[in-house]
Design a protein around this motif. Structure first.
Motif, PDB file in Angstrom:
ATOM      1  N   LEU A  40      13.530 -30.270   8.339  1.00 31.89           N
ATOM      2  CA  LEU A  40      13.101 -28.969   7.822  1.00 31.89           C
ATOM      3  C   LEU A  40      11.608 -28.983   7.508  1.00 31.89           C
ATOM      4  O   LEU A  40      11.099 -29.944   6.932  1.00 31.89           O
ATOM      5  N   PRO A  41      10.885 -27.929   7.862  1.00 33.24           N
ATOM      6  CA  PRO A  41       9.485 -27.830   7.439  1.00 33.24           C
ATOM      7  C   PRO A  41       9.399 -27.762   5.914  1.00 33.24           C
ATOM      8  O   PRO A  41      10.348 -27.311   5.254  1.00 33.24           O
ATOM      9  N   PRO A  42       8.287 -28.204   5.327  1.00 33.51           N
ATOM     10  CA  PRO A  42       8.138 -28.153   3.871  1.00 33.51           C
ATOM     11  C   PRO A  42       8.368 -26.746   3.324  1.00 33.51           C
ATOM     12  O   PRO A  42       7.917 -25.756   3.905  1.00 33.51           O
ATOM     13  N   GLY A  43       9.102 -26.668   2.224  1.00 34.11           N
ATOM     14  CA  GLY A  43       9.332 -25.390   1.569  1.00 34.11           C
ATOM     15  C   GLY A  43      10.489 -24.582   2.105  1.00 34.11           C
ATOM     16  O   GLY A  43      10.772 -23.494   1.594  1.00 34.11           O
ATOM     17  N   THR A  44      11.178 -25.082   3.133  1.00 30.69           N
ATOM     18  CA  THR A  44      12.327 -24.363   3.682  1.00 30.69           C
ATOM     19  C   THR A  44      13.617 -25.066   3.279  1.00 30.69           C
ATOM     20  O   THR A  44      13.610 -26.229   2.880  1.00 30.69           O
ATOM     21  N   THR A  45      14.731 -24.370   3.370  1.00 31.47           N
ATOM     22  CA  THR A  45      16.024 -24.941   2.998  1.00 31.47           C
ATOM     23  C   THR A  45      17.094 -24.475   3.981  1.00 31.47           C
ATOM     24  O   THR A  45      16.866 -23.581   4.809  1.00 31.47           O
ATOM     25  N   THR A  46      18.275 -25.054   3.832  1.00 30.37           N
ATOM     26  CA  THR A  46      19.411 -24.636   4.658  1.00 30.37           C
ATOM     27  C   THR A  46      19.902 -23.239   4.280  1.00 30.37           C
ATOM     28  O   THR A  46      20.738 -22.669   4.993  1.00 30.37           O
ATOM     29  N   GLU A  47      19.407 -22.673   3.198  1.00 23.63           N
ATOM     30  CA  GLU A  47      19.816 -21.336   2.775  1.00 23.63           C
ATOM     31  C   GLU A  47      19.037 -20.235   3.481  1.00 23.63           C
ATOM     32  O   GLU A  47      19.343 -19.055   3.316  1.00 23.63           O
ATOM     33  N   ASP A  48      18.025 -20.586   4.276  1.00 30.00           N
ATOM     34  CA  ASP A  48      17.207 -19.582   4.960  1.00 30.00           C
ATOM     35  C   ASP A  48      17.966 -18.973   6.134  1.00 30.00           C
ATOM     36  O   ASP A  48      18.612 -19.676   6.914  1.00 30.00           O
ATOM     37  N   VAL A  49      17.859 -17.653   6.276  1.00 30.72           N
ATOM     38  CA  VAL A  49      18.552 -16.930   7.348  1.00 30.72           C
ATOM     39  C   VAL A  49      17.643 -15.844   7.908  1.00 30.72           C
ATOM     40  O   VAL A  49      16.680 -15.430   7.276  1.00 30.72           O
ATOM     41  N   ILE A  50      17.973 -15.396   9.098  1.00 28.49           N
ATOM     42  CA  ILE A  50      17.473 -14.134   9.604  1.00 28.49           C
ATOM     43  C   ILE A  50      18.630 -13.154   9.537  1.00 28.49           C
ATOM     44  O   ILE A  50      19.774 -13.500   9.857  1.00 28.49           O
ATOM     45  N   GLY A  51      18.347 -11.949   9.060  1.00 29.14           N
ATOM     46  CA  GLY A  51      19.428 -10.992   8.885  1.00 29.14           C
ATOM     47  C   GLY A  51      18.964  -9.560   9.056  1.00 29.14           C
ATOM     48  O   GLY A  51      17.774  -9.269   9.200  1.00 29.14           O
ATOM     49  N   VAL A  52      19.933  -8.678   9.045  1.00 27.79           N
ATOM     50  CA  VAL A  52      19.675  -7.235   9.101  1.00 27.79           C
ATOM     51  C   VAL A  52      20.411  -6.594   7.940  1.00 27.79           C
ATOM     52  O   VAL A  52      21.605  -6.831   7.735  1.00 27.79           O
TER      53      VAL A  52
END
Length: 412
Positions: A153-165
């Motif tokens: 993971l890049p710094p500052g990102t987590t597995t909780e990040d998503v793309i959504g609508v």
């Protein structure tokens, strides 16, 4: 700007290449910075509000070809939805998923639990890493960062990040955190997981009928920082049906979970708490995925990791490892979504680095972008008169079954 060239892509359903393409260069944002050189081909209209194009790219490791869908969310005839095989712990090809759901196009989605070589006797679940929402309903939450599959993971990102609508039909990058509890007359426990292949150490996780029939044993293996760590020897399982405990077990089980039933799986401290539950005891279980950025509920969410924010690549992106990749981007203030899949044919198989993917997405006009699962999973499909078929060449020669994807739908 990216420059125009001849089109060699597919025609839309019911159209010929002559009436399906528009001449001239495709509108785009600022050209990618750095080493990626891109040549934009003519754009093909797959349906009102949906365009397909090819990009021939020159990365640092060699030539690559990108297949891109541009989806105009301001067109009321177009929407995006989650493609998944009806269960979290299940897989199907993107073509199969798009066919079953009636999508006109789509790409593969999140990274997933593809192998368990480090845990003999434990089967991979096929479940995705991050949160997933379909039709506004939360299907699952994210595994701990150290339990994910895929590049670092890049710094500052987590597995909780998503793309959504969201319900407002605007696309956005969000972070979805699980809020939940398990309440009995004697205690209230925090819920540490929802339909996840890996639970945090010391927690209690909930599995519903959305999980499927796969074994829940994998959820107690590894640690929050080491996916390959041994499975826990301190586990317990409680089955709650219609609000009351109906059974208990010393180890996680498997098989389809009935509607109206939730299976609670505990490890370490969580297991010790579940051992206090008794048959017939009332239990209240609540859970939701909470947005940490916008108050607008999401109708669709797919996990991945951010590579572009406010038009700028994130710091620390990998610049060395090139691969076939999938990405999703947001342009025009969330009114347009870009879905990109690299070609896996031998002449393009070297692919691009994650940093180069961020450059390409910015060159297409994306303000925000996520890297999705790549390699053998990378697939972009569209509906043709002969059915749904890949427009790119999967790198393994055929489509890999995946847990989810992003589908493009048209009509009322």
């Amino acid at each position: 700007m990216l420059t125009g060239a001849a089109l060699t892509g597919a025609a839309p359903v019911g159209a010929t290449p002559a009436d399906a393409t528009t001449a001239g260069p495709t509108p785009a944002g600022s050209a990618p910075a750095g080493s990626v050189k891109a040549e934009t081909k003519r754009t093909t209209a797959l349906a009102p509000g949906v365009e397909y194009q090819q990009l021939d790219l020159q990365g640092t490791k060699g030539p690559a070809r990108a297949h891109v869908l541009s989806v105009d969310l301001t067109d009321p005839r177009v929407r995006l939805g989650l493609l998944y095989p009806g269960a979290v712990a299940a897989r199907a090809t993107v073509s199969e998923l798009a066919t079953a759901e009636g999508a006109i196009a789509g790409v593969n989605g999140d990274f997933f639990n593809i192998t368990e070589a480090q845990h003999p006797g434990v089967e991979a679940t096929g479940a995705s890493v991050g949160p997933a929402i379909a039709g506004g309903r939360a299907l699952k939450a994210a595994v701990p960062n150290g339990q994910r599959f895929g590049p670092a993971l890049p710094p500052g990102t987590t597995t909780e990040d998503v793309i959504g609508v969201g319900r407002d039909r605007r696309a956005r990058v969000e972070r979805l955190t699980l809020d939940g509890s398990v309440t009995t007359p004697e205690a209230e426990l925090p819920l540490g997981g929802l339909n996840q292949y890996a639970l945090p150490v010391g927690s209690v996780g909930a599995f519903t009928d959305d999980w499927g029939s796969a074994s829940r044993l994998r959820a107690t293996c590894g640690t929050d920082t080491e996916r390959a760590a041994p499975c826990s020897t301190d586990t317990y399982e409680v089955t709650v049906r219609h609000g009351r405990v109906v059974s208990t077990a010393d180890a996680p089980g498997g098989g389809q979970i009935l509607r109206g039933t939730t299976v609670l799986v505990g490890r370490e401290a969580g297991a010790q708490e579940l051992r206090k539950f008794h048959i017939g005891e009332p239990v209240r279980i609540t859970h939701r995925l909470r947005n940490t950025t916008s108050p607008i509920p999401l109708q669709l969410a797919v996990g991945g990791y951010p590579v572009l924010h406010d038009g700028q690549p994130l710091p620390g992106l990998d610049t060395r490892t090139a691969a076939v990749r999938t990405a999703a981007g947001i342009a025009d203030g969330g009114r347009r979504v870009l879905l990109l899949a690299l070609d896996g044919s031998p002449e393009y198989r070297t692919g691009l680095t994650v940093a180069e993917i961020a450059q390409v997405m910015r060159g297409l006009g994306a303000e925000h972008a996520l890297n999705l699962d790549g390699g053998g999973s990378t697939t972009l499909v569209a509906r043709t008169p002969d059915g749904v078929t890949p427009l790119n060449h999967p790198s393994a020669g055929s489509e890999r079954p995946v847990p989810n994807g992003i589908g493009v739908f048209t009509g009322p």
